[in-house]
Design an enzyme around this catalytic site. Structure first.
Site, PDB file in Angstrom:
ATOM      1  N   THR A  16       0.828  -1.212   0.000  1.00 42.03           N
ATOM      2  CA  THR A  16       0.000   0.000   0.000  1.00 42.03           C
ATOM      3  C   THR A  16       0.860   1.259   0.000  1.00 42.03           C
ATOM      4  OG1 THR A  16      -1.623  -1.240   1.277  1.00 42.03           O
ATOM      5  CG2 THR A  16      -1.887   1.151   1.238  1.00 42.03           C
ATOM      6  N   VAL A  17       1.812   1.328   0.923  1.00 44.99           N
ATOM      7  CA  VAL A  17       2.636   2.537   1.045  1.00 44.99           C
ATOM      8  C   VAL A  17       3.750   2.535  -0.005  1.00 44.99           C
ATOM      9  CG1 VAL A  17       4.114   3.903   2.570  1.00 44.99           C
ATOM     10  CG2 VAL A  17       2.126   2.700   3.517  1.00 44.99           C
ATOM     11  N   VAL A 119       4.095   7.731  12.824  1.00 53.06           N
ATOM     12  CA  VAL A 119       3.093   8.207  13.790  1.00 53.06           C
ATOM     13  C   VAL A 119       2.161   9.182  13.085  1.00 53.06           C
ATOM     14  CG1 VAL A 119       2.694   9.381  15.981  1.00 53.06           C
ATOM     15  CG2 VAL A 119       4.757   8.005  15.677  1.00 53.06           C
ATOM     16  N   GLY A 121       0.501   9.151  10.339  1.00 48.80           N
ATOM     17  CA  GLY A 121       0.536   9.295   8.878  1.00 48.80           C
ATOM     18  C   GLY A 121       1.194  10.579   8.433  1.00 48.80           C
ATOM     19  N   GLY A 174     -12.199  -0.316   4.069  1.00 50.36           N
ATOM     20  CA  GLY A 174     -10.742  -0.328   4.017  1.00 50.36           C
ATOM     21  C   GLY A 174     -10.088   0.449   5.154  1.00 50.36           C
ATOM     22  N   GLU A 177      -8.115  -3.561   8.857  1.00 48.35           N
ATOM     23  CA  GLU A 177      -7.603  -4.723   8.142  1.00 48.35           C
ATOM     24  C   GLU A 177      -8.455  -5.950   8.458  1.00 48.35           C
ATOM     25  OE1 GLU A 177      -3.422  -5.201   8.599  1.00 48.35           O
ATOM     26  OE2 GLU A 177      -3.111  -3.043   8.584  1.00 48.35           O
ATOM     27  N   ASP A 188      -1.349  -0.854  18.395  1.00 50.49           N
ATOM     28  CA  ASP A 188      -0.807   0.038  17.365  1.00 50.49           C
ATOM     29  C   ASP A 188      -0.634   1.446  17.936  1.00 50.49           C
ATOM     30  OD1 ASP A 188      -0.639   0.747  14.219  1.00 50.49           O
ATOM     31  OD2 ASP A 188      -1.880   2.229  15.229  1.00 50.49           O
ATOM     32  N   LYS A 192       2.873   3.925  18.800  1.00 48.28           N
ATOM     33  CA  LYS A 192       3.042   5.322  18.383  1.00 48.28           C
ATOM     34  C   LYS A 192       3.268   6.229  19.581  1.00 48.28           C
ATOM     35  CE  LYS A 192       0.178   4.504  14.327  1.00 48.28           C
ATOM     36  NZ  LYS A 192      -1.207   4.456  13.853  1.00 48.28           N
ATOM     37  N   GLY A 289      -3.381   5.586   4.961  1.00 43.43           N
ATOM     38  CA  GLY A 289      -3.711   5.613   3.525  1.00 43.43           C
ATOM     39  C   GLY A 289      -2.423   5.636   2.728  1.00 43.43           C
TER      40      GLY A 289
HETATM   41  N1  LIG Z   1      -0.983   1.387   5.083  1.00 40.39           N
HETATM   42  C1  LIG Z   1      -0.981   2.538   5.747  1.00 40.39           C
HETATM   43  O1  LIG Z   1      -1.892   3.363   5.621  1.00 40.39           O
HETATM   44  C2  LIG Z   1       0.177   2.871   6.664  1.00 40.39           C
HETATM   45  C3  LIG Z   1       0.176   4.091   7.373  1.00 40.39           C
HETATM   46  C4  LIG Z   1       1.252   4.438   8.185  1.00 40.39           C
HETATM   47  C5  LIG Z   1       2.294   3.522   8.315  1.00 40.39           C
HETATM   48  N2  LIG Z   1       2.249   2.319   7.663  1.00 40.39           N
HETATM   49  C6  LIG Z   1       3.376   1.403   7.837  1.00 40.39           C
HETATM   50  O2  LIG Z   1       4.012   1.195   6.576  1.00 40.39           O
HETATM   51  C7  LIG Z   1       4.548  -0.125   6.507  1.00 40.39           C
HETATM   52  C8  LIG Z   1       4.002  -0.815   5.257  1.00 40.39           C
HETATM   53  O3  LIG Z   1       2.592  -0.880   5.324  1.00 40.39           O
HETATM   54  P1  LIG Z   1       1.715  -1.319   4.046  1.00 40.39           P
HETATM   55  O4  LIG Z   1       0.300  -1.053   4.428  1.00 40.39           O
HETATM   56  O5  LIG Z   1       2.262  -0.714   2.820  1.00 40.39           O
HETATM   57  O6  LIG Z   1       1.981  -2.901   4.032  1.00 40.39           O
HETATM   58  P2  LIG Z   1       1.641  -3.938   2.853  1.00 40.39           P
HETATM   59  O7  LIG Z   1       0.627  -3.367   1.920  1.00 40.39           O
HETATM   60  O8  LIG Z   1       1.353  -5.242   3.522  1.00 40.39           O
HETATM   61  O9  LIG Z   1       3.007  -4.060   2.043  1.00 40.39           O
HETATM   62  C9  LIG Z   1       4.149  -4.681   2.592  1.00 40.39           C
HETATM   63  C10 LIG Z   1       5.180  -4.838   1.480  1.00 40.39           C
HETATM   64  O10 LIG Z   1       6.386  -5.318   2.111  1.00 40.39           O
HETATM   65  C11 LIG Z   1       6.773  -6.536   1.486  1.00 40.39           C
HETATM   66  N3  LIG Z   1       7.327  -7.442   2.489  1.00 40.39           N
HETATM   67  C12 LIG Z   1       6.783  -7.813   3.659  1.00 40.39           C
HETATM   68  N4  LIG Z   1       7.586  -8.672   4.300  1.00 40.39           N
HETATM   69  C13 LIG Z   1       8.644  -8.862   3.496  1.00 40.39           C
HETATM   70  C14 LIG Z   1       9.828  -9.657   3.602  1.00 40.39           C
HETATM   71  N5  LIG Z   1      10.071 -10.433   4.646  1.00 40.39           N
HETATM   72  N6  LIG Z   1      10.730  -9.590   2.591  1.00 40.39           N
HETATM   73  C15 LIG Z   1      10.500  -8.810   1.495  1.00 40.39           C
HETATM   74  N7  LIG Z   1       9.399  -8.046   1.351  1.00 40.39           N
HETATM   75  C16 LIG Z   1       8.495  -8.092   2.332  1.00 40.39           C
HETATM   76  C17 LIG Z   1       5.520  -7.126   0.866  1.00 40.39           C
HETATM   77  O11 LIG Z   1       5.897  -7.968  -0.166  1.00 40.39           O
HETATM   78  P3  LIG Z   1       4.817  -8.773  -1.084  1.00 40.39           P
HETATM   79  O12 LIG Z   1       4.252  -7.717  -1.995  1.00 40.39           O
HETATM   80  O13 LIG Z   1       5.621  -9.785  -1.793  1.00 40.39           O
HETATM   81  O14 LIG Z   1       3.817  -9.333  -0.118  1.00 40.39           O
HETATM   82  C18 LIG Z   1       4.799  -5.849   0.413  1.00 40.39           C
HETATM   83  O15 LIG Z   1       5.268  -5.444  -0.837  1.00 40.39           O
HETATM   84  C19 LIG Z   1       4.170  -0.799   7.834  1.00 40.39           C
HETATM   85  O16 LIG Z   1       5.222  -0.655   8.753  1.00 40.39           O
HETATM   86  C20 LIG Z   1       2.968   0.004   8.298  1.00 40.39           C
HETATM   87  O17 LIG Z   1       2.813  -0.019   9.705  1.00 40.39           O
HETATM   88  C21 LIG Z   1       1.223   1.977   6.838  1.00 40.39           C
END
Ligand SMILES: NC(=O)c1ccc[n+]([C@@H]2O[C@H](COP(=O)([O-])OP(=O)(O)OC[C@H]3O[C@@H](n4cnc5c(N)ncnc54)[C@H](OP(=O)(O)O)[C@@H]3O)[C@@H](O)[C@H]2O)c1
Length: 440
Positions: A16-17, A119, A121, A174, A177, A188, A192, A289
């Site tokens: 996502t990010v 923290v 976003g 959305g 999760e 979570d 933070k 997001g």
């Molecule tokens: N989503 C949000 O709105 C948001 C907001 C603030 C902070 N965050 C933080 O941002 C980070 C990412 O969140 P996200 O929502 O983008 O997660 P996500 O959609 O689950 O994406 C995770 C990505 O990391 C890769 N990955 C995970 N484990 C791995 C490993 N062992 N080796 C190689 N690649 C690996 C995954 O690979 P695959 O594609 O192969 O599965 C995927 O591409 C997290 O720390 C989250 O807390 C997210």
């Protein structure tokens, strides 16, 4: 390498990010090149199915970690810092559990570890604390730092629907999760708040020192009674100085309508920072997001491309205090018989707890006694509720939720307070004025 060479970014994670970051970087590269003199470009991407970490590290000036989880994220970030690369991460669990080790590595190797997106976003609370407020003595922070739970509580209050239905709606949209455990249990938000407390007080704070509880036990009944008492419910993070130490906690809390966080609704996040010199400031905005978080990550990348920003160094070692004063909302299901309120009040009185307001409602099976209490040490309140639970006329386990007493009457800071005669500039004046009227 010359200063006109591209600035090479290794991207760990393309979900996502990470996906949104790659897209944003592509769209903003010209502008960033014009501002910094170097063109940022992706030098490699790592997911579970593509990319090689060693190659990406070798070919990068900076690593963006948006994989999430503790391992291998910790290992990769540490390896990157030790290899002299700047790192930008959005991973709050990683920083809350291993922040000291990572910050120490960044200091040792003279590189930057930035984490604005970890923290709240895109809300720029980290930068404000590290830079704008670097000279301020921060007394307390309050935060709504989890958008999922804020959305659920907002919907429960708005529609009267139960927790499970509001959670299902959040998942459909959305905002939550498929496995919402970390959000709804408060874990979570606790991570933070550990990061914010670390920055605010300059003392190491780890996730296991943060007391947290979630929102799974909240009923729409609580929200309806609270409305009658003029209160709104939030999952609130608090980090504050208490008795020579600090307290960091996350729990549901009722706020009065005048509090700056009371109007933060839906998936939004907000943090209020209190310091005698500045009264308080509140920062709010989207807490999650893909595009929003990616924007915060890119801001960190650009700031790492230009002159230094500090890596937090511990400046003190404050004890973490677990028994603090709180005001409570207490919801009792009782038999409909004379003397119920008197007996409850007597037990509360024995523990030094005084009642601020009471609502009695219903008859027979549905009789309820709901009250808001004045602040008291949480251990004394727990002792009182244990005794109350043992009374014959109590029909269900008492429900208790903390109430934030401060009402934030901002204009009072501009006037001399008739109660204490403190003048506007007095460092304690703002807090004194904001405190809600206590007993009597
Ligand atoms: N989503 C949000 O709105 C948001 C907001 C603030 C902070 N965050 C933080 O941002 C980070 C990412 O969140 P996200 O929502 O983008 O997660 P996500 O959609 O689950 O994406 C995770 C990505 O990391 C890769 N990955 C995970 N484990 C791995 C490993 N062992 N080796 C190689 N690649 C690996 C995954 O690979 P695959 O594609 O192969 O599965 C995927 O591409 C997290 O720390 C989250 O807390 C997210």
């Amino acid at each position: 390498m010359t200063s006109t060479d591209p600035f090479r970014i290794g991207l760990l994670g393309h979900g996502t990010v990470g996906g949104a970051f790659a897209e944003l970087l592509d769209g903003r590269a010209d502008e960033i090149e014009a501002r910094t003199g170097r063109r940022p470009e992706l030098s490699g991407v790592l997911t579970r199915s593509r990319g090689d970490f060693e190659e990406i590290l070798e070919g990068s000036d900076l690593i963006v970690e948006v994989m999430g989880g503790l391992e291998p994220a910790r290992e990769y970030v540490l390896r990157a810092l030790n290899a002299g690369r700047h790192v930008v991460t959005a991973n709050k669990q990683l920083l809350a559990e291993h922040g000291e080790e990572l910050w120490a590595a960044a200091r040792e190797h003279g590189v930057r570890l930035r984490f604005e997106a970890a923290v709240a976003g895109v809300v720029p609370v980290i930068r404000v604390m590290q830079e704008t407020l670097a000279g301020a003595y921060i007394e307390r922070l309050h935060g709504i730092v989890n958008g999922t739970t804020n959305y659920i509580l907002t919907e429960m209050a708005r529609t009267g629907e139960p927790y499970a239905d509001a959670l299902a709606a959040a998942q459909r949209l959305g905002y939550a999760e498929a496995d919402p455990t970390d959000d709804v249990t408060g874990k979570d938000a606790a991570a933070k708040m550990a990061i914010l407390a670390r920055l605010a007080f300059g003392t190491p704070v780890s996730l296991d020192q943060v007391i947290y509880e979630g929102i799974e036990q909240i009923t729409s009944d609580d929200l309806a009674f609270a409305r009658e008492l003029g209160l709104g419910l939030k999952l609130l993070g608090t980090a504050e100085r208490v008795d020579g130490g600090i307290s960091v906690r996350v729990h549901p809390a009722f706020l009065y309508a005048g509090h700056p966080l009371a109007s933060v609704s839906g998936p939004y996040n907000a943090v209020t920072i209190e310091s005698p010199a500045i009264t308080e400031i509140t920062l709010s905005g989207p807490g999650a997001g893909g595009p929003q978080t990616a924007s915060a990550v890119l801001g960190d990348v650009v700031s790492a491309m230009v002159p230094p920003a500090p890596t937090p160094e511990p400046t003190s070692a404050l004890p973490v205090i677990t028994d603090v004063e709180s005001a409570f909302y207490l919801h009792l299901e009782v038999d409909d018989e004379p003397g119920v309120l008197a007996q409850v009040a007597q037990i509360l009185g024995l523990q030094g707890v005084s009642i601020k307001s009471v609502v009695q409602e219903g008859m027979g099976e549905k009789a309820r006694l709901v009250m808001v209490l004045h602040p008291v040490l949480e251990s004394r309140f727990a002792a009182a509720t244990k005794m109350i639970e043992g009374l014959d006329f109590i029909r269900a386990t008492p429900r208790a939720i903390r109430v934030l007493e401060e009402q934030f009457v901002l204009c009072a800071f501009l006037l001399r307070c008739p109660g204490c005669e403190r003048s506007p500039g007095h460092p304690r004046a703002a807090r004194h004025h904001r405190a809600a009227p206590r007993r009597g």
